[in-house]
Write a protein that holds these residues in place. Structure first.
Motif, PDB file in Angstrom:
ATOM      1  N   LYS A  72      24.122  26.016  52.682  1.00  0.00           N
ATOM      2  CA  LYS A  72      23.248  26.133  51.507  1.00  0.00           C
ATOM      3  C   LYS A  72      21.803  25.797  51.886  1.00  0.00           C
ATOM      4  CE  LYS A  72      25.769  27.306  47.913  1.00  0.00           C
ATOM      5  NZ  LYS A  72      25.399  28.382  46.994  1.00  0.00           N
ATOM      6  N   HIS A 128      32.399  27.894  47.953  1.00  0.00           N
ATOM      7  CA  HIS A 128      31.978  26.504  47.710  1.00  0.00           C
ATOM      8  C   HIS A 128      33.132  25.504  47.734  1.00  0.00           C
ATOM      9  CE1 HIS A 128      33.136  26.594  43.432  1.00  0.00           C
ATOM     10  NE2 HIS A 128      32.574  27.788  43.373  1.00  0.00           N
ATOM     11  N   LYS A 183      33.615  39.986  42.452  1.00  0.00           N
ATOM     12  CA  LYS A 183      34.235  40.361  43.736  1.00  0.00           C
ATOM     13  C   LYS A 183      35.736  40.521  43.554  1.00  0.00           C
ATOM     14  CE  LYS A 183      34.507  39.352  48.618  1.00  0.00           C
ATOM     15  NZ  LYS A 183      35.785  38.653  48.862  1.00  0.00           N
ATOM     16  N   GLU A 184      36.473  39.438  43.399  1.00  0.00           N
ATOM     17  CA  GLU A 184      37.938  39.531  43.248  1.00  0.00           C
ATOM     18  C   GLU A 184      38.356  39.744  41.793  1.00  0.00           C
ATOM     19  OE1 GLU A 184      39.834  39.568  45.891  1.00  0.00           O
ATOM     20  OE2 GLU A 184      38.248  39.002  47.298  1.00  0.00           O
ATOM     21  N   HIS A 185      37.575  39.169  40.857  1.00  0.00           N
ATOM     22  CA  HIS A 185      37.985  39.184  39.445  1.00  0.00           C
ATOM     23  C   HIS A 185      37.273  40.303  38.697  1.00  0.00           C
ATOM     24  CE1 HIS A 185      38.895  35.072  40.807  1.00  0.00           C
ATOM     25  NE2 HIS A 185      39.941  35.214  40.018  1.00  0.00           N
ATOM     26  N   TYR A 239      29.484  23.119  54.298  1.00  0.00           N
ATOM     27  CA  TYR A 239      29.100  23.853  53.078  1.00  0.00           C
ATOM     28  C   TYR A 239      27.635  23.592  52.752  1.00  0.00           C
ATOM     29  CZ  TYR A 239      28.438  24.273  48.011  1.00  0.00           C
ATOM     30  OH  TYR A 239      27.924  24.545  46.760  1.00  0.00           O
ATOM     31  N   VAL A 243      28.675  40.513  48.745  1.00  0.00           N
ATOM     32  CA  VAL A 243      27.306  40.343  49.267  1.00  0.00           C
ATOM     33  C   VAL A 243      27.231  40.393  50.792  1.00  0.00           C
ATOM     34  CG1 VAL A 243      26.382  39.033  47.308  1.00  0.00           C
ATOM     35  CG2 VAL A 243      27.487  37.819  49.195  1.00  0.00           C
ATOM     36  N   LEU A 299      31.951  30.841  36.990  1.00  0.00           N
ATOM     37  CA  LEU A 299      31.611  29.919  35.893  1.00  0.00           C
ATOM     38  C   LEU A 299      30.143  30.063  35.479  1.00  0.00           C
ATOM     39  CD1 LEU A 299      32.018  27.550  33.968  1.00  0.00           C
ATOM     40  CD2 LEU A 299      31.757  26.001  35.907  1.00  0.00           C
ATOM     41  N   LEU A 300      29.235  29.835  36.414  1.00  0.00           N
ATOM     42  CA  LEU A 300      27.812  29.907  36.047  1.00  0.00           C
ATOM     43  C   LEU A 300      27.422  31.329  35.637  1.00  0.00           C
ATOM     44  CD1 LEU A 300      25.010  28.735  35.741  1.00  0.00           C
ATOM     45  CD2 LEU A 300      24.655  29.107  38.200  1.00  0.00           C
ATOM     46  N   SER A 318      31.596  37.015  37.204  1.00  0.00           N
ATOM     47  CA  SER A 318      32.968  36.599  36.934  1.00  0.00           C
ATOM     48  C   SER A 318      33.177  35.105  37.200  1.00  0.00           C
ATOM     49  CB  SER A 318      33.924  37.408  37.822  1.00  0.00           C
ATOM     50  OG  SER A 318      33.446  37.409  39.164  1.00  0.00           O
TER      51      SER A 318
END
Ligand code: NAP
Length: 293
Positions: free
Chosen positions: A137, A71, A32-34, A133, A46, A12-13, A10
């Motif tokens: 990563k 992010h 998850k939400e969408h 952040y 996750v 962009l990538l 859901s």
């Protein structure tokens, strides 16, 4: 047909990877939400380790492309526990499940793992993240390595494209503001390589086909300040560039530190896949066509 599970379909990538790969692979996806109503799409958080294992053990994919993340860089700085849970623990859950079923995992990292002092970075350069952040990563990258999962880490930057359930990326936001005749203030002293999400997705599948392993820098060819990129957006979409006002980082009062300039070198990915990532104008022109403009 290889089975591919896209975690974050859901987003962009994730949504662009679905478009790029759907005719070649059997694709499954998670949101998850969408919520997306599709036979092969499932709800997944996750951070719920058992759910991650259940899904990956049930599907037994050949490849997992994990695009999930918290992010929002400033939010991560003020919510470190949540950022750790999603970006570190969540990635570890996916990696361990991939290891259990013996599939390949693609993880998406960031150019922010570097401090920007050296300007140009290859995969061999030593990371030094400036914000929380990017720290999460980098730790996730290291966990994949320590677990000895069959992984590809793709470090990318400033993703743009069509998709992501109406969430505005920098390009779509800039277009919307300029179309509405609103003035926008954009920084002149933060430089990265804007990356067209479709192009990143195409390269991720090519890396998988080549059975590549390890860390790859996968970004657009041009390293631009956000201000320069906004001017390009205005030019390609025939919008009024006089609405774009230059400002500097100190005027923005951002909570988290950002590197001044990170130009990721993409020689390794070009050598392995034979694909040259798009320049900014090339990506924007294709996006313009996709948006029907
Ligand atoms: N965007 C950039 O400029 C940029 C730059 C460098 C690196 N990256 C990295 O590239 C990756 C993809 O970015 P993007 O812009 O495509 O992100 P995005 O549009 O925000 O999509 C993130 C996806 O992850 C899902 N997700 C979020 N939290 C989750 C959780 N706890 N469990 C399972 N799924 C979860 C979201 O689902 P819902 O939407 O359904 O909640 C969404 O599908 C991320 O890993 C990001 O860190 C992005």
């Amino acid at each position: 047909m290889d089975k591919v599970l896209i975690i974050g379909i859901s987003g962009l990538l994730g949504s662009r990877a679905y478009e790029v790969g759907k005719n070649k692979y059997e694709i499954f996806g998670t949101y998850k939400e969408h919520k997306i109503e599709e036979e092969n799409f499932f709800a997944l958080d996750v951070t719920q380790r058992k759910d991650v294992f259940n899904l990956i053990e049930k599907l037994k994919p050949d490849l997992v492309i994990d695009t999930h993340a918290l992010h929002n860089v400033d939010y991560c700085e003020t919510h470190p526990e949540e950022a750790w849970l999603i970006n570190v623990d969540g990635t570890r859950n996916v990696a361990e499940a991939c290891k259990r079923v013996g599939c390949k995992m693609v993880f998406i990292s960031t150019d922010y793992v570097f401090d920007g002092e050296k300007l140009k970075y290859t995969e061999k350069d030593k990371p030094r993240p400036l914000n929380y952040y990017a720290k999460t990563k980098l730790i996730a990258e290291r966990i994949l390595d320590a677990l000895d999962v069959n992984y590809i880490v793709a470090r990318t930057a400033v993703l743009y494209g069509k998709g992501g359930m109406g969430k505005l990326n920098f390009v779509l936001w800039t277009i919307q503001k300029l179309k509405n005749g609103e003035k926008i203030k954009i920084v002149t002293d933060q430089h990265n390589n804007p990356t067209f999400a479709d192009n990143l997705a195409e390269i991720l599948f090519a890396l998988y086909e080549k059975d590549a392993k390890g860390i790859f820098h996968v970004v657009g060819e041009d390293c631009l300040s956000r201000f320069e990129f906004a001017l390009k957006i205005a030019k390609i979409f025939d919008l009024d560039s006089s609405l774009i006002e230059p400002i500097t980082t100190p005027e923005l009062n951002q909570i988290a530190l950002r590197p001044r300039k990170v130009d990721l070198i993409t020689e390794k990915v070009k050598r392995v896949t034979g694909i040259k990532p798009f320049g900014a104008e090339e990506g924007l022109m294709i996006l313009k066509k996709q948006l029907g403009e």
